[in-house]
Design a protein around this motif. Structure first.
Motif, PDB file in Angstrom:
ATOM      1  N   SER A 159      66.039  70.637  85.446  1.00 35.91           N
ATOM      2  CA  SER A 159      64.769  70.592  84.746  1.00 35.91           C
ATOM      3  C   SER A 159      65.012  70.903  83.280  1.00 35.91           C
ATOM      4  CB  SER A 159      63.796  71.617  85.328  1.00 35.91           C
ATOM      5  OG  SER A 159      63.456  71.286  86.649  1.00 35.91           O
ATOM      6  N   ARG A 160      64.289  70.235  82.414  1.00 38.03           N
ATOM      7  CA  ARG A 160      64.480  70.437  80.985  1.00 38.03           C
ATOM      8  C   ARG A 160      63.148  70.358  80.281  1.00 38.03           C
ATOM      9  NH1 ARG A 160      66.091  65.650  82.787  1.00 38.03           N
ATOM     10  NH2 ARG A 160      65.336  63.743  81.844  1.00 38.03           N
ATOM     11  N   PRO A 161      62.990  70.949  79.094  1.00 38.92           N
ATOM     12  CA  PRO A 161      61.729  70.896  78.382  1.00 38.92           C
ATOM     13  C   PRO A 161      61.326  69.473  78.083  1.00 38.92           C
ATOM     14  CG  PRO A 161      63.197  72.526  77.422  1.00 38.92           C
ATOM     15  CD  PRO A 161      64.013  71.750  78.412  1.00 38.92           C
ATOM     16  N   ALA A 162      60.030  69.181  78.188  1.00 35.07           N
ATOM     17  CA  ALA A 162      59.541  67.846  77.878  1.00 35.07           C
ATOM     18  C   ALA A 162      59.817  67.515  76.424  1.00 35.07           C
ATOM     19  CB  ALA A 162      58.032  67.779  78.156  1.00 35.07           C
ATOM     20  N   THR A 163      60.245  66.274  76.177  1.00 38.04           N
ATOM     21  CA  THR A 163      60.620  65.883  74.820  1.00 38.04           C
ATOM     22  C   THR A 163      59.423  65.385  74.011  1.00 38.04           C
ATOM     23  OG1 THR A 163      61.197  63.683  75.663  1.00 38.04           O
ATOM     24  CG2 THR A 163      62.965  65.305  75.510  1.00 38.04           C
ATOM     25  N   ALA A 164      58.393  64.876  74.698  1.00 35.24           N
ATOM     26  CA  ALA A 164      57.242  64.336  73.985  1.00 35.24           C
ATOM     27  C   ALA A 164      56.209  65.420  73.734  1.00 35.24           C
ATOM     28  CB  ALA A 164      56.614  63.212  74.807  1.00 35.24           C
ATOM     29  N   PRO A 165      55.476  65.362  72.601  1.00 38.91           N
ATOM     30  CA  PRO A 165      54.399  66.332  72.347  1.00 38.91           C
ATOM     31  C   PRO A 165      53.356  66.244  73.454  1.00 38.91           C
ATOM     32  CG  PRO A 165      54.916  65.062  70.380  1.00 38.91           C
ATOM     33  CD  PRO A 165      55.633  64.397  71.513  1.00 38.91           C
ATOM     34  N   MET A 166      52.890  67.378  73.928  1.00 33.90           N
ATOM     35  CA  MET A 166      51.937  67.386  75.026  1.00 33.90           C
ATOM     36  C   MET A 166      50.836  68.397  74.750  1.00 33.90           C
ATOM     37  SD  MET A 166      54.611  67.319  78.170  1.00 33.90           S
ATOM     38  CE  MET A 166      53.326  66.998  79.347  1.00 33.90           C
ATOM     39  N   ALA A 167      49.698  68.186  75.443  1.00 31.10           N
ATOM     40  CA  ALA A 167      48.577  69.101  75.277  1.00 31.10           C
ATOM     41  C   ALA A 167      48.983  70.499  75.719  1.00 31.10           C
ATOM     42  CB  ALA A 167      47.386  68.611  76.108  1.00 31.10           C
ATOM     43  N   GLY A 168      48.447  71.503  75.050  1.00 27.39           N
ATOM     44  CA  GLY A 168      48.786  72.881  75.406  1.00 27.39           C
ATOM     45  C   GLY A 168      50.217  73.198  75.045  1.00 27.39           C
ATOM     46  N   ASN A 169      50.611  72.907  73.799  1.00 27.04           N
ATOM     47  CA  ASN A 169      52.008  73.036  73.423  1.00 27.04           C
ATOM     48  C   ASN A 169      52.480  74.489  73.327  1.00 27.04           C
ATOM     49  OD1 ASN A 169      50.744  73.828  71.105  1.00 27.04           O
ATOM     50  ND2 ASN A 169      51.268  71.995  69.917  1.00 27.04           N
ATOM     51  N   THR A 170      51.584  75.446  73.602  1.00 25.88           N
ATOM     52  CA  THR A 170      52.034  76.840  73.640  1.00 25.88           C
ATOM     53  C   THR A 170      52.694  77.146  74.983  1.00 25.88           C
ATOM     54  OG1 THR A 170      49.857  77.533  74.444  1.00 25.88           O
ATOM     55  CG2 THR A 170      50.230  77.588  72.058  1.00 25.88           C
ATOM     56  N   LEU A 171      52.547  76.231  75.950  1.00 27.09           N
ATOM     57  CA  LEU A 171      53.156  76.412  77.258  1.00 27.09           C
ATOM     58  C   LEU A 171      54.616  75.976  77.220  1.00 27.09           C
ATOM     59  CD1 LEU A 171      50.301  74.941  79.499  1.00 27.09           C
ATOM     60  CD2 LEU A 171      50.733  77.344  78.995  1.00 27.09           C
ATOM     61  N   GLN A 172      55.391  76.497  78.154  1.00 21.58           N
ATOM     62  CA  GLN A 172      56.782  76.067  78.295  1.00 21.58           C
ATOM     63  C   GLN A 172      56.820  74.916  79.292  1.00 21.58           C
ATOM     64  OE1 GLN A 172      58.600  79.967  79.377  1.00 21.58           O
ATOM     65  NE2 GLN A 172      59.893  79.628  77.593  1.00 21.58           N
ATOM     66  N   TRP A 173      57.089  73.710  78.786  1.00 21.97           N
ATOM     67  CA  TRP A 173      57.047  72.521  79.616  1.00 21.97           C
ATOM     68  C   TRP A 173      58.407  72.223  80.214  1.00 21.97           C
ATOM     69  CZ3 TRP A 173      52.746  69.882  81.068  1.00 21.97           C
ATOM     70  CH2 TRP A 173      51.554  70.229  80.408  1.00 21.97           C
ATOM     71  N   GLN A 174      58.382  71.790  81.463  1.00 24.68           N
ATOM     72  CA  GLN A 174      59.576  71.376  82.193  1.00 24.68           C
ATOM     73  C   GLN A 174      59.469  69.888  82.506  1.00 24.68           C
ATOM     74  OE1 GLN A 174      61.182  74.499  81.592  1.00 24.68           O
ATOM     75  NE2 GLN A 174      62.176  73.952  83.499  1.00 24.68           N
ATOM     76  N   GLN A 175      60.588  69.280  82.788  1.00 21.76           N
ATOM     77  CA  GLN A 175      60.588  67.862  83.132  1.00 21.76           C
ATOM     78  C   GLN A 175      61.554  67.610  84.287  1.00 21.76           C
ATOM     79  OE1 GLN A 175      60.558  64.789  80.007  1.00 21.76           O
ATOM     80  NE2 GLN A 175      62.413  63.966  80.943  1.00 21.76           N
ATOM     81  N   GLN A 176      61.071  66.943  85.315  1.00 17.21           N
ATOM     82  CA  GLN A 176      61.914  66.533  86.436  1.00 17.21           C
ATOM     83  C   GLN A 176      61.965  65.016  86.448  1.00 17.21           C
ATOM     84  OE1 GLN A 176      63.800  68.058  88.504  1.00 17.21           O
ATOM     85  NE2 GLN A 176      64.256  66.439  89.959  1.00 17.21           N
ATOM     86  N   ALA A 177      63.140  64.438  86.253  1.00 16.58           N
ATOM     87  CA  ALA A 177      63.296  62.988  86.197  1.00 16.58           C
ATOM     88  C   ALA A 177      64.276  62.545  87.268  1.00 16.58           C
ATOM     89  CB  ALA A 177      63.780  62.555  84.814  1.00 16.58           C
ATOM     90  N   ASN A 178      63.831  61.680  88.176  1.00 14.69           N
ATOM     91  CA  ASN A 178      64.688  61.155  89.234  1.00 14.69           C
ATOM     92  C   ASN A 178      65.125  59.735  88.900  1.00 14.69           C
ATOM     93  OD1 ASN A 178      64.181  63.494  90.641  1.00 14.69           O
ATOM     94  ND2 ASN A 178      62.775  62.566  92.111  1.00 14.69           N
TER      95      ASN A 178
END
Length: 336
Positions: free
Chosen positions: A108-127
């Motif tokens: 899992s890695r932080p999302a690369t694109a700007p997203m709503a609620g950018n104060t959150l720590q975003w994760q990304q799961q890509a299969n």
């Protein structure tokens, strides 16, 4: 040599969490690449000799296995040996997630694109193609993510529960009346309070949403900004399909268990074109599909398969309609 796939499948088998489909894929890989068999037997032996071989201690066991590998080269070629050790270390990290009840086949890695609620720590799961995964979010929501799919989600939810999906996922949403669960898609939004449902939202395909239990609301995103945004309520055994290119929205009955079949290793086709079927097979088996003739694309076929190999599936499909196929290491070629 497909070392990455080999390591992923062998690691899951040794840790005792491989599905029947994954074990079959490993067996097929060993048949196609007999040069991997010595590594398979050596790593299996090292793992079997390690004490306390169970999921909760998988990380420790694999670390000990790695230590033995470092003192017992698998290949006379130094560079290959180093590469293989690195891959095994990565595989150990994959299995270590079992200790907390969640396994991800890819980091899992932080999302690369700007997203709503950018104060959150975003994760990304890509299969990638050929790989499925399962994860549990911070609120207890369970998600099965299909092959060639991507999910972006916060490490911890704030005042709202929102995720972003590209591809297909089956969700069992944890109840939280005060915070509706929202899934953002390229072509719309799905909103739910607590339910189990499937979303199929691959690029250049109609969005499909089907409910197994509870109720969800699908809000399509129209290309015409002036068009009123409808909200379509979906109940169990109802499926909504939306094509953004034409603005077409179809609501129909379905068998909900078939919509989650892929999470159980089943592939269900009901009067689908061979082109649609092959798109699913390409995602599931990771082989590129090539049509040498146009006529077979529109053949309509019906069938249900459970943990079958690609060879088996194509054999039975080709008995229903007159077409030929060839399977290589990387492609599935369809001809008349």
């Amino acid at each position: 040599m497909p070392n990455d796939t080999f390591i992923q499948l062998l690691t899951r088998k040794l840790a005792g969490v491989a599905t029947a489909e994954e074990i079959q894929a490993l067996d097929t890989l060993l048949e196609q690449h007999p040069e991997l068999k010595p590594r398979y037997h050596q790593l299996s032996r090292y793992f079997a000799e390690a004490p306390h071989r169970k999921a909760s201690n998988a990380e420790l066991v694999l670390q000990r296995t790695l230590s033995k590998i470092k003192t017992a080269p698998l290949s006379p070629e130094k560079e290959k040996r180093k590469t293989f050790r690195w891959q095994w270390a990565a595989a150990a990290a994959v299995v270590s997630g079992l200790a907390v009840g969640v396994f991800l086949l890819f980091r899992s890695r932080p999302a690369t694109a700007p997203m709503a609620g950018n104060t959150l720590q975003w994760q990304q799961q890509a299969n990638p193609k050929g790989i499925k995964s399962f994860l549990t979010l911070a609120d207890g929501t369970r998600i099965w993510l299909n092959a060639e799919s991507e999910l972006k989600y916060p490490r911890q939810f704030g005042d709202s529960r929102e995720v972003y999906l590209e591809g297909e996922a089956f969700l069992e949403v944890a109840d939280d009346v005060k915070r509706p669960f929202i899934v953002h898609l390229r072509e719309g939004t799905v909103k739910v309070l607590g339910t189990a449902f499937n979303i199929r939202a691959y690029h250049n395909e109609p969005v499909q949403t089907a409910v197994i239990s509870g109720k969800v609301a699908f809000i399509p995103r129209y290309n015409d900004a002036k068009q009123t945004r409808d909200t379509i309520l979906i109940t169990p055994d109802v499926k909504v399909s939306y094509t953004s290119r034409t603005g077409t929205l179809v609501k129909d009955t379905t068998t909900s268990l078939n919509d989650k079949a892929w999470t159980e290793g089943r592939l269900v086709f009901r009067n689908n074109t061979l082109e649609e079927i092959c798109a699913s097979l390409e995602r599931n088996f990771g082989k590129r599909v090539v049509f040498d003739a146009d006529a077979p694309r529109q053949y309509r076929l019906t069938g249900t398969f459970r943990n079958n190999s690609l060879q088996d599936i194509m054999y039975y499909l080709s008995r229903s309609k007159p077409f030929h196929y060839t399977i290589t290491d990387s492609t599935l070629v369809i001809s008349e």
